[in-house]
Design an enzyme around this catalytic site. Structure first.
Site, PDB file in Angstrom:
ATOM      1  N   HIS A 123       0.943  -1.299  -0.002  1.00 19.61           N
ATOM      2  CA  HIS A 123      -0.105   0.083   0.027  1.00 19.61           C
ATOM      3  C   HIS A 123       0.951   1.167   0.123  1.00 19.61           C
ATOM      4  O   HIS A 123       2.244   1.191   0.362  1.00 19.61           O
ATOM      5  CB  HIS A 123      -1.029   0.009   1.250  1.00 19.61           C
ATOM      6  CG  HIS A 123      -0.141  -0.164   2.717  1.00 19.61           C
ATOM      7  ND1 HIS A 123       0.342  -1.250   2.977  1.00 19.61           N
ATOM      8  CD2 HIS A 123       0.447   0.868   3.284  1.00 19.61           C
ATOM      9  CE1 HIS A 123       0.720  -1.188   4.078  1.00 19.61           C
ATOM     10  NE2 HIS A 123       0.843   0.131   4.489  1.00 19.61           N
ATOM     11  N   CYS A 161       2.222   3.187  11.972  1.00 21.09           N
ATOM     12  CA  CYS A 161       3.121   2.583  11.187  1.00 21.09           C
ATOM     13  C   CYS A 161       3.549   3.609   9.954  1.00 21.09           C
ATOM     14  O   CYS A 161       2.878   4.546  10.111  1.00 21.09           O
ATOM     15  CB  CYS A 161       2.680   1.526  10.276  1.00 21.09           C
ATOM     16  SG  CYS A 161       1.299   1.941   9.124  1.00 21.09           S
TER      17      CYS A 161
END
Length: 737
Positions: free
Chosen positions: A65, A248
């Site tokens: 992603h 993250c």
């Protein structure tokens, strides 16, 4: 996810063998649907995100992603591989691959919906249904939440997408999806009954479009009966309480998967877990009362935890976000063990600072030292640019006598150019006065987080006072960080913990740093600084040319990385005074000239021999003209990343030539930045431009020759090399003649 995935974005027979090929196959479907505008540019963004941290998860899941300017709208593509594809997970290849494309300016609501997919992936029934579905439309509907998993958990995927945080509560005896064998996979959890008695969890903001927030533990307290958990609890009437933070680098997937995994493991262990997800969709801070009542803290993150000091004085487990996904049971057991032993952690414990968290665990002190120093340099550079350009403009308008002008507070005439020149010069001088304190302060910050700022700034200011200069700032920052880290290791009585960050640590550390700088090491450092200045002033002839070549090599080695910054900082330190020496200004000119070479050369190469480059590189070449002319070496990074063995050596040769010629021509520069836009401030400007042009031509010629040799290689070997570099095989393109 009604518009994020359709049947056309699903490939149930993904034939790719590598993660790059899988990303390309799914991205091509996005391009076909008009969701991605530039295939190669988007894949470069995906590869850059993958380079930060592998996106494979235990349990056979790959979730590449990225945020990308080439994505027109939030999009999800799904592929299923029969053979499995290696995405870096510890347990082997992934057969379920989700490619997420988020626009660079995606709104919070869309990003929150994307995060709900991450939570659904923690539901074993959801992943099992995806492995068994035989129709692309049905798979898309399942992911959108329009169909329930066939396993019949009693909670549909849509409910998971709505963010109840309870996806898969009907499971009995199953561990976290994708978790390790140690993650309480054999714990007895009696389906809905256990779920109803479980603690309250964070409510996913996808249900209302708001950022994630923390639920109050009250529901969990009332649902847990007396004696629900006695191991590690403060009292027999309530469970052990944990607050957690997950984050993250992208803040789209792993952040929310770790949150779901921790919450689920907490339910299985009879522990109350409340999670704050610091993702791209924003975050709502945990209620201070919830933190105060917590018995332990889990920080599962790969970027800096915001407002980390909130958790001071609590037993803390600090780890990477993947550990929160793959082994949540171990983390919960670890924090309970710390609580039982009475171990508490400061908000800025050694080894958990924002700078250190950017690297891998177990890295050596050499790597950490480099990151600490680069932290200080990165915060110092804006002061250098602003102050240096203001000083240079002052000289350009008022002449070299502007440094003798009286204070503008005493004399300022609105209609006189000299007054404006003096104003610019004096503002720039004030900005330059912050260089050494900022350098020292943020080196200490990189080592010890916020408690290091006060002694770092104090030590940097002392370095200026005793004329220890740039070297003194380096020493002061390292000493301040080390002193604070040493204080943080001490066992502190509970009564003092609240005042440690704001009173005790600043007081003690500043006193120690001040004593060392004034009495112990200040004079030797000041002597070393003076000796280095005298050596630079004495450089001439061949020595100056060799220094210019060395600085040119450093500027072009990593294009904005640590080596580049060392050379740049060395140059700016020399002119960061009111009256820089002639040698210092020559060094600054050589450094800027060499730093302009790589992007300008790549721009010229894509113009002269465009067939040697793919479409994305040719577009990057257009931007590189402006970046190179502005002295932004990073403009060559896309080319170096795609073909480092040809681009970087060619750039270093051209940079070394430019640096040596600049020194030989005696070009000088008072401004630390600006590229061609500060040419009027350069001494010997015509010869300076000749030096830059020579380096650009040499680098361009070398790149063209080296790439031409590759294009003449056998097609099979050529295609393999391009695939490894993430480029389209050039063997399919016509050869330039």
């Amino acid at each position: 996810m009604s518009e994020m995935i359709t049947a056309d974005l699903v490939d149930l027979d993904l034939s790719a063998d590598t993660k790059e090929a899988a990303a390309r196959a799914l991205a091509e479907r996005m391009v076909a649907q008009g969701r991605v505008t530039d295939l190669e540019g988007f894949l470069a963004d995906v590869a850059a995100r993958e380079a930060q941290m592998p996106t494979g998860l235990d349990g056979g899941i790959g979730i590449p992603h990225c945020r990308s300017e080439h994505a027109t709208e939030p999009t999800l593509a799904f592929g299923r591989s029969a053979r499995g594809i290696d995405f870096g997970a510890a347990d082997g290849p992934a057969d379920l691959i989700f490619l997420i494309a988020a626009p660079a300016g995606a709104d919070d609501a869309h990003l929150t919906i994307l995060s709900s997919l991450a939570r659904q992936l923690m539901n074993a029934d959801f992943t099992a249904a995806l492995r068994s579905v035989d129709d692309a439309g049905a798979a898309a509907a399942l992911i959108r939440g329009e169909e329930s998993p066939a396993a019949g958990t009693g909670a549909s995927a849509a409910e998971g997408a709505a963010g109840t945080g309870e996806a898969g509560t009907g499971e009995a005896g199953t561990g976290v999806a994708g978790g390790s064998a140690s993650d309480h996979s054999d714990d007895s959890v009696a389906g809905p009954a256990a779920a109803s008695a479980g603690p309250a969890t964070v409510t996913d903001a996808a249900s209302d479009g708001a950022p994630d927030g923390a639920a109050s533990p009250a529901a969990g307290e009332s649902a847990q009966g007396a004696g629900a958990s006695t191991d590690g609890s403060e009292g027999a009437g309530r469970p052990f309480r944990i607050v957690a933070v997950t984050s993250c680098p992208t803040g789209i997937a792993h952040t929310y998967m770790a949150a779901e995994s921790l919450e689920k493991a907490g339910r299985e262990a009879g522990v109350e877990v409340v999670v704050e997800t610091q993702g791209s969709a924003g975050f709502t801070r945990l209620d201070p009362a919830v933190i105060e009542a917590a018995d332990g803290v889990i920080l599962a993150h790969d970027v800096s935890v915001r407002d980390k000091e909130r958790f001071a004085g609590k037993p803390t487990v600090d780890t990477g976000v993947k550990a929160g996904i793959n082994r949540p049971g171990e983390l919960i057991a670890e924090v309970r063990a710390k609580a039982a032993r009475g171990e508490v952690t400061s908000a800025a414990a050694p080894g958990t600072t924002p700078v250190e968290r950017t690297g891998e665990s177990g890295e050596g002190y050499g790597t950490k030292l480099r990151k600490w120093l680069m932290s200080g340099v990165s915060y110092m550079v804006p002061f250098v640019a602003a102050g240096g350009l203001l000083i240079a403009l002052g000289f350009a308008i008022g002449g070299y006598e502007v440094d003798q002008a009286p204070s503008v507070m005493e004399h300022f005439a609105w209609a006189q150019a000299d007054s404006w020149a003096a104003l610019l010069f004096q503002i720039g001088g004030v900005a330059f006065g912050f260089l050494v304190p900022v350098l020292a302060g943020y080196i200490a910050y990189g080592m010890a987080d916020r408690p290091g700022l006060v002694p770092g700034f104090v030590g940097g200011a002392i370095a200026l006072t005793i004329n220890a200069g740039f070297l003194g700032g380096l020493a002061a920052g390292l000493i301040a960080g080390a002193v604070v880290m040493a204080i943080q290791r001490l066992r502190i009585p509970a009564a003092l913990r609240g005042i440690m960050p704001v009173v005790v640590i600043p007081l003690i550390s500043s006193a120690i740093v001040g004593f060392l700088m004034f009495v112990v090491i200040g004079k030797p450092i000041a002597s070393a600084q003076s000796g280095m200045t005298d050596w630079l002033n004495g450089l001439s002839g061949a020595n100056a040319v060799l220094l210019g070549a060395l600085l040119g090599l450093m500027m072009c080695f990593d294009l904005g990385g640590p080596v580049n910054k060392v050379a740049y900082t060395f140059a700016t330190a020399g002119i960061a005074v009111s009256s820089p020496s002639d040698s210092a200004m020559k060094i600054m000119a050589a450094v800027m000239a060499a730093g302009m070479v790589p992007p300008l050369a790549m721009a010229l190469a894509t113009t002269v021999r465009g067939r040697l480059f793919n479409a994305t590189e040719r577009e990057n070449g257009k931007a590189a003209w402006v970046l190179g002319a502005s002295f932004i070496s990073e403009g060559a990074i896309p080319f170096a990343a795609a073909d480092p063995l040809r681009v970087i050596p060619a750039s270093m040769v051209g940079g070394a030539l430019t640096g040596s010629l600049s020194m030989a021509f005696g070009a000088t520069l008072r401004a630390p930045h600006g590229g061609i836009f500060v040419v009027p401030l350069i001494g010997n400007p015509l010869l300076y431009m000749v030096a830059i042009a020579a380096g650009v031509c040499v680098t361009t010629a070398l790149v063209i020759v080296l790439k031409g040799l590759r294009r003449n290689a056998p097609a099979v070997a050529q295609g393999t090399g391009d695939a490894e570099a993430g480029q389209a095989p050039e063997a399919q393109q016509p050869v330039a003649v």
